[in-house]
Design an enzyme around this catalytic site. Structure first.
Site, short mmCIF file in Angstrom:
data_model
loop_
_atom_site.label_atom_id
_atom_site.label_comp_id
_atom_site.label_asym_id
_atom_site.label_seq_id
_atom_site.Cartn_x
_atom_site.Cartn_y
_atom_site.Cartn_z
N ARG A 1 38.35 31.68 43.03
CA ARG A 1 38.06 32.65 41.96
C ARG A 1 36.93 32.18 41.02
O ARG A 1 36.94 32.45 39.83
CB ARG A 1 39.30 32.96 41.11
CG ARG A 1 40.43 33.59 41.84
CD ARG A 1 40.11 34.95 42.45
NE ARG A 1 41.14 35.30 43.40
CZ ARG A 1 41.10 34.99 44.70
NH1 ARG A 1 40.04 34.41 45.21
NH2 ARG A 1 42.09 35.31 45.49
N SER B 1 45.84 40.57 38.93
CA SER B 1 46.37 39.31 38.41
C SER B 1 45.60 38.91 37.16
O SER B 1 44.37 38.90 37.15
CB SER B 1 46.24 38.21 39.46
OG SER B 1 47.12 38.47 40.50
N GLU C 1 42.08 35.04 34.72
CA GLU C 1 41.23 35.47 35.83
C GLU C 1 40.38 36.64 35.35
O GLU C 1 39.23 36.80 35.77
CB GLU C 1 42.11 35.90 37.01
CG GLU C 1 41.33 36.36 38.20
CD GLU C 1 42.20 36.61 39.43
OE1 GLU C 1 43.05 35.76 39.77
OE2 GLU C 1 42.04 37.68 40.04
C1 LIG Z 1 45.52 46.74 41.26
C2 LIG Z 1 44.52 45.62 41.31
C3 LIG Z 1 44.58 44.67 42.31
C4 LIG Z 1 43.64 43.63 42.37
N1 LIG Z 1 43.74 42.72 43.39
C5 LIG Z 1 42.85 41.71 43.46
C6 LIG Z 1 42.93 40.76 44.52
O1 LIG Z 1 43.77 40.81 45.40
N2 LIG Z 1 42.02 39.75 44.53
C7 LIG Z 1 41.04 39.65 43.59
O2 LIG Z 1 40.23 38.71 43.68
N3 LIG Z 1 40.95 40.53 42.58
C8 LIG Z 1 41.83 41.56 42.49
N4 LIG Z 1 41.73 42.47 41.46
C9 LIG Z 1 40.71 42.29 40.41
C10 LIG Z 1 39.38 43.05 40.63
O3 LIG Z 1 39.58 44.26 41.35
C11 LIG Z 1 38.37 42.20 41.38
O4 LIG Z 1 38.06 41.04 40.63
C12 LIG Z 1 37.06 42.95 41.64
O5 LIG Z 1 36.26 42.17 42.49
C13 LIG Z 1 36.28 43.26 40.37
O6 LIG Z 1 35.22 44.15 40.69
P1 LIG Z 1 34.67 45.21 39.64
O7 LIG Z 1 33.54 45.92 40.27
O8 LIG Z 1 35.77 46.05 39.12
O9 LIG Z 1 34.15 44.22 38.52
P2 LIG Z 1 34.04 44.52 36.95
O10 LIG Z 1 35.40 44.43 36.34
O11 LIG Z 1 33.27 45.76 36.73
O12 LIG Z 1 33.18 43.27 36.49
C14 LIG Z 1 33.71 41.97 36.63
C15 LIG Z 1 32.60 40.95 36.34
O13 LIG Z 1 31.55 41.08 37.30
C16 LIG Z 1 30.31 41.33 36.65
N5 LIG Z 1 29.52 42.19 37.53
C17 LIG Z 1 29.92 43.27 38.23
N6 LIG Z 1 28.91 43.75 38.98
C18 LIG Z 1 27.84 42.97 38.72
C19 LIG Z 1 26.48 42.95 39.19
N7 LIG Z 1 26.02 43.83 40.08
N8 LIG Z 1 25.64 41.99 38.72
C20 LIG Z 1 26.09 41.07 37.81
N9 LIG Z 1 27.36 41.04 37.33
C21 LIG Z 1 28.22 41.97 37.80
C22 LIG Z 1 30.69 41.97 35.32
O14 LIG Z 1 29.66 41.81 34.36
C23 LIG Z 1 31.93 41.16 34.98
O15 LIG Z 1 31.53 39.90 34.49
C24 LIG Z 1 42.65 43.54 41.39
C25 LIG Z 1 42.58 44.49 40.37
C26 LIG Z 1 43.51 45.53 40.33
C27 LIG Z 1 43.40 46.56 39.23
#
Ligand SMILES: Cc1cc2nc3c(=O)[nH]c(=O)nc-3n(C[C@H](O)[C@H](O)[C@H](O)COP(=O)(O)OP(=O)(O)OC[C@H]3O[C@@H](n4cnc5c(N)ncnc54)[C@H](O)[C@@H]3O)c2cc1C
Length: 302
Positions: free
Chosen positions: A174, A224, A294
């Protein structure tokens, strides 16, 4: 943000800019206060504009994919949130898939099913974009996205476009060095292999069944909340400490998965933040273990 700074953003982005947008409307926690400006860049020169804006004015620019790993303060965020959803192209050549950072992971998986390509199934049910997954090295107990990444193209903090191979980036559980290296992630290539579409679909539906069984997907959350400390599972520690079901306002430690905090109604980000603090203090007192978030906190807390 001053009116003249808002005008600068408005003049450049036109209809692709809005002001005072509530974070509860774009985060999966469904909480958070007003963001000064939100914009929808769609090409490299828009990113270059945002980089220069940051450099010349000191305005903080934050990219957001699906908002599924962030907690935005109830006080809001005085900066620019740039949504990445317009960076959405996916392509493949032989056993390599290339995708832009704003693509949702389930779209990439769907694309792979169509092309009969296997390797990304483990990302099923993670409701984020490729950019968000790369920044925090998203994954499951068995695999992380870094296991399949071949290269990443990004703009660094000096405003330079770079392409780095997987080996040039430090990846841990992570954690991805891209968090420090990249101002903006543009795209990535990933290694896949030829597979059978029916078998891929079967694996995906099994993973989804398992997720529905073990995660409170019926409530808004950010997945998480804490990383697993070395040698432990954060969820198991929280459960053993008897914290399942504990509430702060309308935020609750899920009964189904103790490492999930769910929004059971109109929870505030402060409710969630207080619960996080309470969990951290309890686990520290009981087991002398420090739980590290996380999810990413944006703005001022409390
Ligand atoms: C129901 C549920 C289940 C989940 N299960 C998991 C799991 O099994 N494993 C896991 O690892 N995570 C899990 N997550 C967490 C999350 O979905 C992941 O971390 C996912 O990868 C985040 O992506 P996002 O586009 O929503 O990021 P965001 O929340 O939009 O952004 C997260 C970070 O990434 C940065 N970011 C995003 N895009 C860019 C870009 N293009 N350039 C620079 N920075 C950027 C943002 O600035 C921020 O710092 C879960 C979440 C939920 C709600």
């Amino acid at each position: 943000m001053s009116d003249s700074e808002k005008k600068l953003i408005q003049d450049y982005f036109g209809r692709q800019a809005s002001f005072n947008v509530y974070a509860k409307d774009f985060t999966t926690f469904k909480t958070g206060g007003p963001v000064s400006a939100v914009v929808y860049p769609c090409e490299k020169r828009d990113i270059e504009f945002l980089f220069n804006l940051k450099k010349n004015t000191g305005i903080i620019v934050k990219f957001v994919g699906n908002g599924s790993n962030i907690l935005v303060s109830d006080h809001g965020f005085d900066g620019v949130i740039a949504f990445t959803k317009n960076f959405s192209h996916i392509e493949c050549e032989d056993e390599i898939v290339g995708a832009f950072s704003g693509v949702k992971l389930n779209k990439v998986i769907g694309f792979c099913i169509e092309k009969g390509l296997s390797g990304l199934e483990f990302l099923t049910g993670i409701p984020g974009t490729l950019g968000g997954a790369l920044i925090m090295n998203a994954g499951t107990k068995t695999m992380s996205i870094s296991d399949i990444v071949l290269s990443v193209e990004f703009m660094d903090h000096d405003g330079k476009w770079c392409r780095e191979k997987r080996e040039q980036i430090t990846w841990k559980y992570r954690y991805s060095q891209l968090k420090g290296k990249a101002f903006f992630i543009l795209s990535a290539t990933m290694k896949v292999k030829k597979g059978n579409a029916q078998e891929i679909k079967k694996t995906i539906s099994e993973i989804m069944k398992q997720r529905k069984h073990s995660q409170p997907l019926e409530y808004p959350s950010a997945g998480s909340v804490f990383k697993n400390p070395e040698g432990f599972f954060a969820g198991a520690l929280i459960e053993q400490a008897g914290l399942k079901g504990y509430c702060e306002g309308k935020a609750k430690i899920s009964e189904k998965h103790a490492n999930f905090i769910v929004n059971t109604g109109n929870a505030s980000s402060t409710d969630i933040w207080k619960l996080m603090r309470y969990i951290q203090q309890t686990i520290k007192n009981k087991y002398n273990i420090t739980l590290e978030p996380e999810i990413e906190l944006i703005g001022r807390f409390p």
